[in-house]
Design an enzyme around this catalytic site. Sequence first.
Site, PDB file in Angstrom:
ATOM      1  N   SER A  60       6.049  -4.847   8.384  1.00 49.41           N
ATOM      2  CA  SER A  60       5.558  -3.750   9.265  1.00 49.41           C
ATOM      3  C   SER A  60       5.542  -2.668   8.424  1.00 49.41           C
ATOM      4  CB  SER A  60       6.719  -3.414  10.295  1.00 49.41           C
ATOM      5  OG  SER A  60       7.708  -2.893   9.930  1.00 49.41           O
ATOM      6  N   MET A  93       3.276  11.831   4.048  1.00 48.18           N
ATOM      7  CA  MET A  93       2.355  11.890   3.290  1.00 48.18           C
ATOM      8  C   MET A  93       0.745  12.239   3.866  1.00 48.18           C
ATOM      9  SD  MET A  93       3.716  11.824   0.400  1.00 48.18           S
ATOM     10  CE  MET A  93       2.450  11.465  -1.020  1.00 48.18           C
ATOM     11  N   GLY A  94       0.291  11.415   4.716  1.00 48.51           N
ATOM     12  CA  GLY A  94      -0.988  11.732   5.611  1.00 48.51           C
ATOM     13  C   GLY A  94      -2.139  11.333   4.960  1.00 48.51           C
ATOM     14  N   ALA A 129       0.888  -1.256   0.080  1.00 47.15           N
ATOM     15  CA  ALA A 129       0.039  -0.062  -0.092  1.00 47.15           C
ATOM     16  C   ALA A 129       0.932   1.145   0.178  1.00 47.15           C
ATOM     17  CB  ALA A 129      -0.866   0.049   1.266  1.00 47.15           C
ATOM     18  N   GLY A 130       0.410   2.281  -0.484  1.00 47.85           N
ATOM     19  CA  GLY A 130       1.070   3.742  -0.692  1.00 47.85           C
ATOM     20  C   GLY A 130       1.563   4.059  -2.171  1.00 47.85           C
ATOM     21  N   SER A 190       0.375   3.866  10.613  1.00 46.47           N
ATOM     22  CA  SER A 190       1.017   4.795   9.802  1.00 46.47           C
ATOM     23  C   SER A 190       1.527   5.853  11.018  1.00 46.47           C
ATOM     24  CB  SER A 190       0.159   5.569   8.836  1.00 46.47           C
ATOM     25  OG  SER A 190       0.753   6.882   8.351  1.00 46.47           O
ATOM     26  N   GLY A 250      12.291  -2.935   3.277  1.00 44.40           N
ATOM     27  CA  GLY A 250      13.624  -3.381   2.949  1.00 44.40           C
ATOM     28  C   GLY A 250      13.867  -4.447   1.994  1.00 44.40           C
ATOM     29  N   ASP A 286      -0.334   2.863  -5.048  1.00 48.75           N
ATOM     30  CA  ASP A 286      -1.804   3.019  -5.858  1.00 48.75           C
ATOM     31  C   ASP A 286      -2.622   3.314  -4.823  1.00 48.75           C
ATOM     32  OD1 ASP A 286      -3.592   3.277  -7.453  1.00 48.75           O
ATOM     33  OD2 ASP A 286      -3.568   1.367  -8.057  1.00 48.75           O
TER      34      ASP A 286
END
Length: 365
Positions: A242, A112-113, A61-62, A173, A295, A64
């Site tokens: 994570s 990003m938020g 996630a992040g 997040s 990573g 798209d």
Amino acid sequence: MIRAFDALSLPVLRWLDPEDAHRLAIQGLRFLPPVKPRADDPKLAVRAFGLNFPNPIGMAAGFDKSAEVPDALLRLGFGFVEIGSVTPKPQSGNPRPRLFRLERDEAVINRMGFNNDGADVALRRLAARAQHGGIVGVNVGANKDSPDRVGDYVKLIEAFAPVASYFTINVSSPNTPGLRNLQEGALLDDLLARVIDARERVRQKAGDTPVLLKIAPDLSLAQLDDVVQVARSRRVDGMIVSNTTIARPSTLREEMRAKEQGGLSGRPLFRLSTRMVAETYVRVEGAFPLVGVGGVDSGGAALTKIRAGASLIQLYSSLVYKGLGLVEEIKRDLTSTLLRTGRDSLSDIVGADAATLTAEDWPGM
């Protein structure tokens, strides 16, 4: 073909502002020809959460956030794609600049938020691609200004259940103030209870959509004990280990960029996130599978994550530095490892090193 594309595009994208480069990458994928992906070696297939994954490599996630290009990513060889984080209402996120490359560390810092187009837009896009197949998970989050954050998660579960292959409950997040508090005992228990209840309410029309919990790498082991206990008691289907870290390793070379606020991802997160996979694996005791993130930038790193306890892995930041060809490279390396060791499937090695890893000194940050 993908390697040639990487050779041409990576220098250009790295020259641009990180967020502009990301937007350009999304736009480019929207026009990717509808080519059929190369068939995966059957040895790479994974059965987890009641789903059949053609290979264990997922887009985290992040990338798209609003379900613009899940099918393009699947055609590039990902075994699954996770869109989001999606929030009920659209939100612009934090002010720019909010995305930073740490080039010499092969890392990224973001704050990003939860910027995204909102639930209605993402839902419409996923409904339009439903006949295409493939595993597309939905990472759900809460609006920053929501008076009822748990209610936000419930709304999203009910709305997306007919089109989501699985859900990820993102309470980890670091870029939404107070969100990580939802990882704490009683708050997490209430959240998961209401989420699972919402899933049950829509089961008849949507089926039994798996629910996964995504956690931070910055939890203490005592906190991890509590999180796993709640996750098991509420019968979630899996955990993702994570999210990004708020810690800053002393080994970072981009010292000025490292001072930026936000979550750190990429190569410097690998040791900590892998240790957290192992710690979670031994606590879960086979109750449900894990997805390892953080990573992964090579076949060797993917194998290490799997041996720590991950049935599936996800990546994102490493693509900034290695390009999209990394996906096929990892799959080739995993297949070669299975052939060389005489293993029939990756499930044979999941968690093989977990006990050893959890006995080692804690990885320094």
